[in-house]
Each structure stands twice: as C-alpha cells, then as structure tokens.
Write a protein that holds these residues in place. Structure first.
Motif, short mmCIF file in Angstrom:
data_model
loop_
_atom_site.label_atom_id
_atom_site.label_comp_id
_atom_site.label_asym_id
_atom_site.label_seq_id
_atom_site.Cartn_x
_atom_site.Cartn_y
_atom_site.Cartn_z
N GLY A 143 0.87 -1.17 0.00
CA GLY A 143 0.00 0.00 0.00
C GLY A 143 0.91 1.21 0.00
N ASP A 144 0.69 2.11 0.93
CA ASP A 144 1.57 3.26 1.04
C ASP A 144 2.64 3.05 2.09
N ILE A 145 2.67 1.85 2.67
CA ILE A 145 3.60 1.61 3.76
C ILE A 145 4.96 1.22 3.19
N ILE A 146 5.96 2.03 3.49
CA ILE A 146 7.31 1.74 3.01
C ILE A 146 8.09 1.09 4.14
N GLY A 147 8.94 0.14 3.81
CA GLY A 147 9.80 -0.43 4.82
C GLY A 147 10.06 -1.90 4.55
N GLU A 174 3.73 5.13 18.87
CA GLU A 174 4.03 6.52 19.18
C GLU A 174 3.51 7.42 18.07
N SER A 175 3.47 8.70 18.36
CA SER A 175 3.02 9.68 17.38
C SER A 175 3.92 9.64 16.14
N GLY A 176 3.30 9.64 14.97
CA GLY A 176 4.05 9.70 13.72
C GLY A 176 4.60 8.37 13.24
N THR A 177 4.19 7.26 13.86
CA THR A 177 4.73 5.96 13.43
C THR A 177 3.94 5.37 12.26
N GLY A 178 2.79 5.95 11.93
CA GLY A 178 2.04 5.45 10.79
C GLY A 178 0.77 4.69 11.16
N LYS A 179 0.15 5.05 12.28
CA LYS A 179 -1.05 4.33 12.71
C LYS A 179 -2.19 4.49 11.70
N GLU A 180 -2.38 5.73 11.26
CA GLU A 180 -3.46 5.96 10.31
C GLU A 180 -3.15 5.30 8.96
N LEU A 181 -1.90 5.34 8.59
CA LEU A 181 -1.47 4.72 7.34
C LEU A 181 -1.80 3.21 7.36
N VAL A 182 -1.53 2.58 8.49
CA VAL A 182 -1.81 1.15 8.62
C VAL A 182 -3.32 0.90 8.58
N LEU A 243 -11.22 4.88 14.51
CA LEU A 243 -11.39 5.72 15.70
C LEU A 243 -10.02 6.06 16.26
N ASP A 244 -9.53 7.25 15.84
CA ASP A 244 -8.20 7.67 16.24
C ASP A 244 -8.27 8.31 17.62
N GLU A 245 -7.22 8.16 18.39
CA GLU A 245 -7.16 8.71 19.75
C GLU A 245 -8.36 8.28 20.57
N THR A 285 -4.39 4.52 19.38
CA THR A 285 -4.05 5.45 20.45
C THR A 285 -2.56 5.46 20.68
N ASN A 286 -2.07 6.58 21.24
CA ASN A 286 -0.70 6.50 21.75
C ASN A 286 -0.71 6.73 23.25
N SER A 287 -1.91 6.68 23.84
CA SER A 287 -1.92 6.79 25.31
C SER A 287 -2.04 5.40 25.93
N GLU A 318 13.70 1.97 16.38
CA GLU A 318 13.87 0.52 16.51
C GLU A 318 13.83 -0.19 15.16
N ARG A 319 13.70 0.55 14.10
CA ARG A 319 13.74 -0.06 12.76
C ARG A 319 14.47 0.88 11.81
N LYS A 320 15.72 1.15 12.20
CA LYS A 320 16.48 2.14 11.43
C LYS A 320 16.82 1.66 10.03
N ASP A 328 14.29 7.73 0.46
CA ASP A 328 14.13 7.64 -0.98
C ASP A 328 12.74 8.09 -1.42
N LYS A 329 11.76 7.59 -0.69
CA LYS A 329 10.39 7.93 -1.05
C LYS A 329 10.16 9.44 -0.92
N PHE A 330 10.62 10.00 0.18
CA PHE A 330 10.37 11.42 0.41
C PHE A 330 11.21 12.29 -0.53
N ASN A 361 9.30 10.27 14.96
CA ASN A 361 9.15 9.15 14.02
C ASN A 361 9.07 9.56 12.56
N ILE A 362 8.27 8.83 11.76
CA ILE A 362 8.30 9.05 10.32
C ILE A 362 7.83 10.45 9.94
N ARG A 363 6.89 10.98 10.72
CA ARG A 363 6.42 12.33 10.40
C ARG A 363 7.58 13.32 10.49
N GLU A 364 8.41 13.16 11.52
CA GLU A 364 9.57 14.05 11.69
C GLU A 364 10.57 13.86 10.55
#
Ligand SMILES: Nc1ncnc2c1ncn2[C@@H]1O[C@H](COP(=O)(O)OP(=O)(O)OP(=O)(O)O)[C@@H](O)[C@H]1O
Ligand SMILES: [Mg+2]
Length: 442
Positions: A143-147, A174-182, A243-245, A285-287, A318-320, A328-330, A361-364
């Motif tokens: 999909g859009d998930i790179i890695g 965590e924030s920016g790890t791709g939860k919505e993407l998944v 249902l985010d957050e 969630t990230n809480s 943890e997945r450098k 590359d994608k960006f 994370n990826i957003r950063e």
C-alpha cells in the motif's frame, strides 16, 4: 512478497483517482509515479524510466489525447492505457488509432484494472535498456507503507491476515509511526475497499458533540438538532471506521461503543430504536489505556472488545534499516514537488539521519527531508540538515573511553557535520589538516 520492477506512471487531474490507482498498483508491487497534469507527466517521463503510462483523457489545460500523441512520438515503445469517465465513441477511436493498448471506463474494478495492465505490460516490446535515472534502490512497499525491516514486515503480515475480515483491530504506536497509514492499508488492501473508510479523531471533536457525530441523532434530541442525522457509523456501513485517539472518548461514548461491538447495532442520540450495522472498527491510540483503566477513565470491558487483534507499530529508532527506503520515497515525492526532479542525498547526510533517534518518528523524518529538499540545489548534504540532528550524534558517549579514542571520535563527528570538509573541520578544531589525518590513523 515478490518485487516487480516495472515503473507505472499514472496521470489524472483527480487526486482521488490517482490515489486509488496508486493503492491498487502498489498492492501488486509496481512502482508508481503520479502526475496531476500532462506537464508533470512529461517531466517524469523525461527523468525516469517508465514502463507503462496510464492516463485520463479529459484534463484541464493540455488533455490526455495530447499526451498520448506526445508519448507515441517520443516514446514509441511505451505501452499506454487510457482510463476515462467519458466513453465517447470518437474518443475511443482516437485513442485506439494512436496506439493505446487498452481502454478502461470509470468506474472500474480492481480486477479489470489488473487485466488491462497485464495485457499492456506483457505485450512483447523491444524494451530499452534501463538507465539509472531513479535512485537505484528499489522501494519496498505495501500500500503506502514503506519499509523492509522485520518490524514492519510483521505489521504487514498481520494486515494480510485481517484485511478481508471484519475483526476489530487495535493499533498502538508513538506519534508519527504510521497508525493511520496502517488503518488505511487494512481497509484499502482488503476486499471491502470499495465501501467507505471513515476516519474520526476522537480527540479533535468536542466531547458533547462526539456522541452525536458518531452515532447520529434525532431531531430535537438536543438544542441545535434541527433534523434527523446519520452518524459516522452509518456512513461507514459496509466498510471501516477508524477511531483515532480512542483514549479521548468520554465514558458515554465508550458505553455506546461497547453496544456497537457487542450487538452490532447503533442507537441514535434521542432515540431508543437500534439499527443494525456492519462495520469494521479500527481504533488507535498512543496513550496508555491500561493506565486509564486503573484510573477508571477507560472501560475495561470495552478495552478487551477493542483489542481482539493488536498491531504494535515500532518507533522508527527501533527499525532504522527502514530509514533509507523512507528517505528515498520522500526525496522523490518532494523532489518532484519542489524541484521538478529527483533529488539525491550524500551518504554522509544519510548517516546523520540514521544515527538520530527520531522522537517524532516518520512524520519528523518526512518534515526534515522535505525541508532539506527545499534548502538544497539538487544534492542534499549534511549542511542542509538541522543542527540538532548533527549534534545528537551518538558516539556511545556514556561508555568511558581513553582520551585518544574520544579525540578520534570527536574528529569524526566534526568531519561528519562538515560533510567531510577537512579544511572546515581543521578550522573548527583549530588544528591543521595534517594533524587531523595523523590523529585519525593512530
Ligand atoms: N511506513 C511508512 N511509509 C511511508 N510513509 C509513512 C510510513 N509511516 C508513516 N508514514 C507517513 O508519516 C506520516 C505520519 O503517519 P500517520 O499519520 O499514519 O501517523 P500516526 O501514527 O497516525 O501519528 P499520530 O499519532 O501523530 O496521529 C504520514 O504522512 C504518513 O504517510
Ligand atoms: Mg494519526
């Protein structure tokens, strides 16, 4: 997962179609290039080695017919596939005369698309030698998930298992790890992809409104409820609600949610009548919900219903090994957007990115690459990266080492930060270049 090498260029002025095509094509492991106009398409054709072009016909400014003519003249061996919402007889005749291999009318199914692509790509053609216009590294994606790290492959495996059923899924990360993407991948890669995907940010809607928005309401249920309204659950019927957050949902919303999960029905605010629905629920969630359960702000029974399948997305640090693929994608994405070309990065700059620990994370990472693309000419070097990345370099600073070793490490650090510019490094260190070389070889 088999990796295909074919590069497919899709051209459409409708971003929704572009994204739909991209999702389908990527699910078959094609490499997708998107253009929103003929002008953009021509630039991509010039800079990349495209194996198939899929284009819309009706587009503002220059239309698809012009593009087909251009491609036939300049890239006679490149197969062309037309996707159009306007099946006019004249249109199809023109397109076929100009050598279009196949013709798809919108809306089309995923299978129809697959068939047309197979037909176009596998028609024997004298394919030219590939030049290395793109970065050379093949992008691995789902999909859009790179890695391609073990951690991301584990996530993809779970998606594969759940995408075609309606089990409730809980995504943690965590924030920016791709939860919505998944969440989107689960929906769009699965067999309910033609039904709606509705994303709701439970933290972004005022508490008293969230209930009405999610479940709908009857006229007069509260002040301002002037008509009956369906909620997001009804809107997502047959598909997926994200249902985010979820940790921000009030206890009132939580108890209604529990009912949806247990009985597969919703009751509008102000009503007593239950309506059957068929929706897959993906919550994120990230809480720390377990902690909220202890504090009695989150229902334990709901928690267990939500976490039938859990997906944990690991933080980027943890997945450098995914970093270079993401970069590359960006680079491609923002290179095309800002520079009309593919922008590259020096190995030194990449090393800086690989050493940083990415709290955002990826957003950063995406923001930093985007900024660097804007700042550079056509090659990103260490100087185009923000200072705080360079100085957070981690040379096992907590290990106790002899002064000589530390000196060497520090020299390496300065060299890295100056993009291996020995003159600049010598200036900063206030020693001469010869001494640098000498100390490094010790
Ligand atoms: N594996 C990945 N491949 C490509 N892009 C990614 C990947 N993971 C995340 N991204 C991109 O990073 C950005 C953040 O992802 P997303 O919004 O899904 O994160 P999130 O976990 O929902 O964050 P938050 O908790 O802050 O809402 C998006 O632009 C997304 O496209
Ligand atoms: Mg999110």
């Amino acid at each position: 997962m088999q990796l295909r090498k074919e590069n497919i260029l899709v051209v459409d002025d409708d971003v929704n179609i572009l994204e739909l095509l991209q999702r389908h094509l990527q699910s078959w492991n094609y490499h997708v290039f998107k253009a929103i106009s003929v002008k953009e398409a021509v630039a991509i054709l010039r800079d990349s080695n495209i194996d198939l072009i899929i284009t819309d016909l009706k587009m503002p400014e220059v239309d698809g017919f012009e593009l087909i003519k251009f491609v036939s003249e300049h890239y006679p061996k490149l197969p062309k596939l037309v996707v159009t919402g306007y099946p006019s007889v004249q249109g199809s005749l023109d397109a076929i005369k100009s050598g279009v291999v196949d013709y798809l009318i919108k809306p089309f199914t995923k299978d129809e698309l697959k068939l047309a692509i197979d037909k176009s790509i596998f028609i024997p053609k004298g394919k030219e030698q590939k030049s290395d216009a793109f970065s050379g590294s093949k992008s691995k994606s789902y999909g859009d998930i790179i890695g391609d790290s073990e951690k991301i492959n584990d996530v993809i495996q779970i998606i594969e298992r759940v995408k075609d059923n309606k089990a409730t899924i809980f995504i943690k990360g965590e924030s920016g790890t791709g939860k919505e993407l998944v969440a989107r991948a689960i929906h769009y890669e699965g067999k309910f992809s033609r039904a709606p995907f509705i994303a709701v940010n439970c933290g972004g809607i005022p508490e008293n409104l969230l209930e009405a928005e999610l479940f709908g309401y009857l006229k007069g249920a509260f002040t301002g409820a002037e008509t009956n309204r369906e909620g997001f659950f009804q809107a997502a019927n047959g598909g997926t609600i994200f249902l985010d957050e979820i940790g921000n949902a009030s206890l009132a919303v939580q108890s209604r949610l529990l009912r949806v999960l247990q009985e597969k029905e919703v009751v509008k605010v102000g009503s007593t009548k239950a309506e059957k629905i068929d929706v897959r629920i993906v919550a994120a969630t990230n809480s720390d919900l377990r902690d909220m359960i202890k504090k009695q702000t989150f229902r334990e029974d709901l928690f267990y219903r939500l976490t039938v399948v859990e997906i944990n997305i690991a933080p980027l640090r943890e997945r450098k090994d995914d970093i270079h693929l993401l970069v590359d994608k960006f680079l491609f994405k923002y290179g095309v957007e800002y520079k009309d070309r593919f922008v590259k990065m020096t190995p030194e700059a990449l090393t800086v990115l690989e050493r940083y620990d990415w709290p955002g994370n990826i957003r950063e990472l995406e923001n930093i690459v985007q900024r660097a693309v804007i700042m550079c000419d056509k090659l990103i070097d260490v100087e185009h990266l923000p200072e705080h990345l360079k100085y957070s370099l981690n040379f096992s600073s907590d290990a106790l080492v002899p002064l000589k070793v530390m000196e060497k490490q520090y020299i390496e650090k300065v060299l890295l930060a100056t993009g291996n510019n020995k003159t600049k490094a010598a200036e900063i260190l206030q020693i001469d270049r010869k001494t640098i070389r000498q100390k490094l070889s010790e």
